[in-house]
Design an enzyme around this catalytic site. Structure first.
Site, mmCIF file in Angstrom:
data_model
loop_
_atom_site.group_PDB
_atom_site.id
_atom_site.type_symbol
_atom_site.label_atom_id
_atom_site.label_comp_id
_atom_site.label_asym_id
_atom_site.label_seq_id
_atom_site.Cartn_x
_atom_site.Cartn_y
_atom_site.Cartn_z
ATOM 1 N N GLN A 151 3.139 9.971 1.574
ATOM 2 C CA GLN A 151 4.453 9.333 1.458
ATOM 3 C C GLN A 151 5.228 9.791 0.228
ATOM 4 O OE1 GLN A 151 2.723 5.186 2.241
ATOM 5 N NE2 GLN A 151 4.782 5.003 3.086
ATOM 6 N N HIS A 201 -1.458 7.038 7.715
ATOM 7 C CA HIS A 201 -0.562 7.995 7.045
ATOM 8 C C HIS A 201 -1.265 9.333 6.781
ATOM 9 C CE1 HIS A 201 3.126 5.760 6.298
ATOM 10 N NE2 HIS A 201 2.450 4.719 5.851
ATOM 11 N N CYS A 250 6.967 -0.617 6.617
ATOM 12 C CA CYS A 250 6.468 0.567 5.919
ATOM 13 C C CYS A 250 7.567 1.068 4.991
ATOM 14 C CB CYS A 250 6.099 1.648 6.939
ATOM 15 S SG CYS A 250 5.515 3.176 6.189
ATOM 16 N N LEU A 251 7.159 1.468 3.798
ATOM 17 C CA LEU A 251 8.147 1.958 2.833
ATOM 18 C C LEU A 251 8.817 3.243 3.315
ATOM 19 C CD1 LEU A 251 6.120 1.256 -0.430
ATOM 20 C CD2 LEU A 251 8.036 -0.082 0.462
ATOM 21 N N HIS A 310 -3.264 0.782 8.427
ATOM 22 C CA HIS A 310 -1.891 1.293 8.275
ATOM 23 C C HIS A 310 -1.856 2.453 7.279
ATOM 24 C CE1 HIS A 310 2.621 0.703 7.837
ATOM 25 N NE2 HIS A 310 2.322 1.489 6.823
ATOM 26 N N GLU A 311 -2.487 2.248 6.130
ATOM 27 C CA GLU A 311 -2.434 3.288 5.086
ATOM 28 C C GLU A 311 -3.188 4.546 5.514
ATOM 29 O OE1 GLU A 311 -0.285 3.081 2.891
ATOM 30 O OE2 GLU A 311 0.101 0.964 3.281
ATOM 31 N N GLY A 334 0.842 -1.191 0.000
ATOM 32 C CA GLY A 334 0.000 0.000 0.000
ATOM 33 C C GLY A 334 0.876 1.239 0.000
HETATM 34 NI NI NI Z 1 3.370 2.838 5.574
#
Ligand code: NI
Length: 180
Positions: free
Chosen positions: A52, A147, A101-102, A143-144, A47
Protein backbone atom coordinates in the site's frame (compact mmCIF):
# COMPACT_ATOMS: atom_id res chain seq x y z
CA UNK A 1 11.20 7.58 8.42
CA UNK A 2 8.17 9.32 7.08
CA UNK A 3 4.47 9.30 6.53
CA UNK A 4 4.08 7.84 3.04
CA UNK A 5 1.39 8.31 0.41
CA UNK A 6 -1.06 5.41 0.44
CA UNK A 7 -1.67 3.99 -3.02
CA UNK A 8 -5.28 3.89 -4.13
CA UNK A 9 -7.21 1.19 -5.97
CA UNK A 10 -6.40 1.40 -9.66
CA UNK A 11 -2.66 1.58 -9.03
CA UNK A 12 -1.11 -1.54 -10.54
CA UNK A 13 1.36 -1.83 -7.67
CA UNK A 14 -1.55 -2.92 -5.45
CA UNK A 15 -2.13 -5.92 -7.71
CA UNK A 16 1.30 -7.54 -7.48
CA UNK A 17 2.12 -10.70 -5.57
CA UNK A 18 4.68 -9.32 -3.14
CA UNK A 19 8.10 -10.89 -2.61
CA UNK A 20 9.21 -12.64 0.60
CA UNK A 21 11.57 -10.82 2.94
CA UNK A 22 14.93 -12.61 2.89
CA UNK A 23 16.90 -10.84 5.62
CA UNK A 24 15.58 -9.80 9.04
CA UNK A 25 16.66 -7.07 11.43
CA UNK A 26 18.24 -4.99 8.66
CA UNK A 27 18.23 -1.16 8.66
CA UNK A 28 16.08 -1.25 5.50
CA UNK A 29 13.47 -3.48 7.12
CA UNK A 30 13.41 -1.35 10.27
CA UNK A 31 12.93 1.76 8.12
CA UNK A 32 10.09 0.14 6.17
CA UNK A 33 8.27 -0.91 9.35
CA UNK A 34 8.73 2.54 10.84
CA UNK A 35 7.21 4.09 7.71
CA UNK A 36 4.30 1.65 7.86
CA UNK A 37 3.67 2.41 11.55
CA UNK A 38 3.77 6.17 11.06
CA UNK A 39 1.61 6.03 7.95
CA UNK A 40 -0.99 3.77 9.60
CA UNK A 41 -1.15 5.97 12.68
CA UNK A 42 -1.54 9.12 10.61
CA UNK A 43 -4.38 7.54 8.62
CA UNK A 44 -6.08 6.01 11.71
CA UNK A 45 -5.94 2.60 10.06
CA UNK A 46 -6.40 -0.78 11.71
CA UNK A 47 -3.69 -2.22 9.51
CA UNK A 48 -1.40 -1.50 6.60
CA UNK A 49 0.52 -3.64 4.14
CA UNK A 50 3.83 -2.74 2.48
CA UNK A 51 2.32 -2.83 -1.05
CA UNK A 52 0.00 0.00 0.00
CA UNK A 53 3.01 2.30 0.21
CA UNK A 54 4.47 0.88 -2.98
CA UNK A 55 6.91 -1.58 -1.39
CA UNK A 56 6.83 -5.02 -3.00
CA UNK A 57 7.51 -7.10 0.13
CA UNK A 58 5.48 -9.46 2.30
CA UNK A 59 5.20 -7.22 5.35
CA UNK A 60 2.00 -6.18 7.13
CA UNK A 61 1.28 -4.36 10.35
CA UNK A 62 -1.98 -4.26 12.26
CA UNK A 63 -3.55 -3.62 15.63
CA UNK A 64 -3.10 -0.89 18.15
CA UNK A 65 -3.05 -0.44 21.86
CA UNK A 66 -5.93 2.03 21.70
CA UNK A 67 -9.50 1.96 20.52
CA UNK A 68 -9.47 2.68 16.80
CA UNK A 69 -11.88 5.50 15.89
CA UNK A 70 -12.68 3.72 12.62
CA UNK A 71 -13.73 0.56 14.49
CA UNK A 72 -14.82 1.83 17.92
CA UNK A 73 -16.61 -1.39 18.86
CA UNK A 74 -13.78 -3.66 17.81
CA UNK A 75 -11.74 -5.52 20.41
CA UNK A 76 -8.18 -4.36 20.87
CA UNK A 77 -5.64 -6.27 18.79
CA UNK A 78 -1.99 -6.28 19.89
CA UNK A 79 0.17 -4.17 17.62
CA UNK A 80 1.81 -6.69 15.35
CA UNK A 81 4.46 -6.64 12.66
CA UNK A 82 4.01 -9.76 10.56
CA UNK A 83 6.48 -10.77 7.87
CA UNK A 84 6.16 -13.60 5.33
CA UNK A 85 2.81 -14.67 6.79
CA UNK A 86 1.16 -18.03 6.27
CA UNK A 87 -2.57 -18.25 6.99
CA UNK A 88 -4.44 -21.42 7.76
CA UNK A 89 -8.22 -21.36 8.33
CA UNK A 90 -9.25 -23.28 11.46
CA UNK A 91 -12.83 -23.89 10.37
CA UNK A 92 -14.94 -23.81 7.25
CA UNK A 93 -17.28 -21.21 8.65
CA UNK A 94 -17.28 -17.82 6.94
CA UNK A 95 -18.91 -14.68 8.28
CA UNK A 96 -19.59 -11.38 6.53
CA UNK A 97 -18.86 -7.99 8.05
CA UNK A 98 -18.26 -4.46 6.81
CA UNK A 99 -14.73 -3.55 5.82
CA UNK A 100 -12.98 -0.47 4.62
CA UNK A 101 -9.48 0.04 3.31
CA UNK A 102 -7.11 2.98 3.23
CA UNK A 103 -6.52 2.20 -0.46
CA UNK A 104 -10.26 2.41 -1.17
CA UNK A 105 -11.13 5.66 0.61
CA UNK A 106 -14.69 6.65 1.38
CA UNK A 107 -16.22 3.22 0.80
CA UNK A 108 -17.36 0.18 2.77
CA UNK A 109 -18.28 -3.31 1.65
CA UNK A 110 -19.65 -6.48 3.20
CA UNK A 111 -16.91 -9.12 2.98
CA UNK A 112 -16.99 -12.81 3.95
CA UNK A 113 -13.96 -14.06 5.91
CA UNK A 114 -12.95 -17.18 7.76
CA UNK A 115 -14.15 -16.92 11.34
CA UNK A 116 -11.02 -18.45 12.88
CA UNK A 117 -7.51 -18.99 11.65
CA UNK A 118 -3.96 -19.73 12.61
CA UNK A 119 -1.31 -17.36 11.34
CA UNK A 120 2.40 -17.79 11.36
CA UNK A 121 5.24 -15.59 10.26
CA UNK A 122 8.11 -13.54 11.63
CA UNK A 123 8.64 -10.40 13.62
CA UNK A 124 11.03 -7.64 12.58
CA UNK A 125 14.03 -9.41 14.12
CA UNK A 126 13.10 -12.84 12.73
CA UNK A 127 11.34 -14.13 15.85
CA UNK A 128 8.60 -16.59 14.94
CA UNK A 129 4.97 -15.61 15.43
CA UNK A 130 2.34 -18.34 15.74
CA UNK A 131 -1.17 -17.36 16.82
CA UNK A 132 -4.66 -18.80 16.59
CA UNK A 133 -7.29 -16.06 16.53
CA UNK A 134 -10.90 -15.43 15.66
CA UNK A 135 -13.39 -12.63 15.11
CA UNK A 136 -12.15 -9.16 14.24
CA UNK A 137 -8.52 -10.10 14.76
CA UNK A 138 -8.88 -12.92 12.19
CA UNK A 139 -10.65 -10.57 9.79
CA UNK A 140 -7.94 -7.91 9.97
CA UNK A 141 -5.19 -10.47 9.34
CA UNK A 142 -7.01 -11.82 6.28
CA UNK A 143 -7.61 -8.32 4.92
CA UNK A 144 -3.99 -7.25 5.36
CA UNK A 145 -2.47 -10.46 4.03
CA UNK A 146 -4.73 -10.26 0.97
CA UNK A 147 -2.81 -7.09 0.06
CA UNK A 148 0.33 -9.24 -0.28
CA UNK A 149 -1.37 -11.25 -3.01
CA UNK A 150 -2.77 -8.27 -4.88
CA UNK A 151 -6.29 -8.73 -3.52
CA UNK A 152 -8.37 -5.74 -2.43
CA UNK A 153 -11.54 -6.34 -0.39
CA UNK A 154 -13.97 -5.24 -3.15
CA UNK A 155 -12.81 -8.31 -5.09
CA UNK A 156 -14.26 -10.47 -2.30
CA UNK A 157 -17.67 -8.82 -2.02
CA UNK A 158 -20.32 -11.36 -2.93
CA UNK A 159 -23.28 -9.00 -3.28
CA UNK A 160 -22.24 -5.72 -4.87
CA UNK A 161 -25.40 -4.12 -3.48
CA UNK A 162 -23.57 -4.34 -0.16
CA UNK A 163 -20.88 -1.88 -1.28
CA UNK A 164 -21.16 1.86 -0.97
CA UNK A 165 -20.04 5.18 0.38
CA UNK A 166 -19.40 5.35 4.10
CA UNK A 167 -21.25 8.66 4.38
CA UNK A 168 -24.39 7.04 2.96
CA UNK A 169 -24.14 3.63 4.65
CA UNK A 170 -22.95 4.89 8.01
CA UNK A 171 -23.67 8.63 8.32
CA UNK A 172 -22.63 8.72 11.98
CA UNK A 173 -19.27 7.08 11.26
CA UNK A 174 -18.59 9.59 8.49
CA UNK A 175 -19.66 12.51 10.71
CA UNK A 176 -17.19 11.41 13.36
CA UNK A 177 -14.36 12.30 11.02
CA UNK A 178 -13.78 8.96 9.41
CA UNK A 179 -12.07 10.10 6.25
CA UNK A 180 -11.76 6.88 4.33
NI1 NI B 1 -6.65 -2.58 3.07
Amino acid sequence: MAIKDILKMGDERLLRVAKPVEAFDTPELHALVQDLLETMKDAHGAGLAAPQIGVDLRVVIFGSGNINPRYPDAPIIPQTILINPILEPLCEEMKSAWEGCLSVPGLRGLVPRHVALRYRGFDLDGTEIDRSVDGFHARVVQHECDHLDGVLYPMRIEDMRQFGYTEVLFPQLAADGDDD
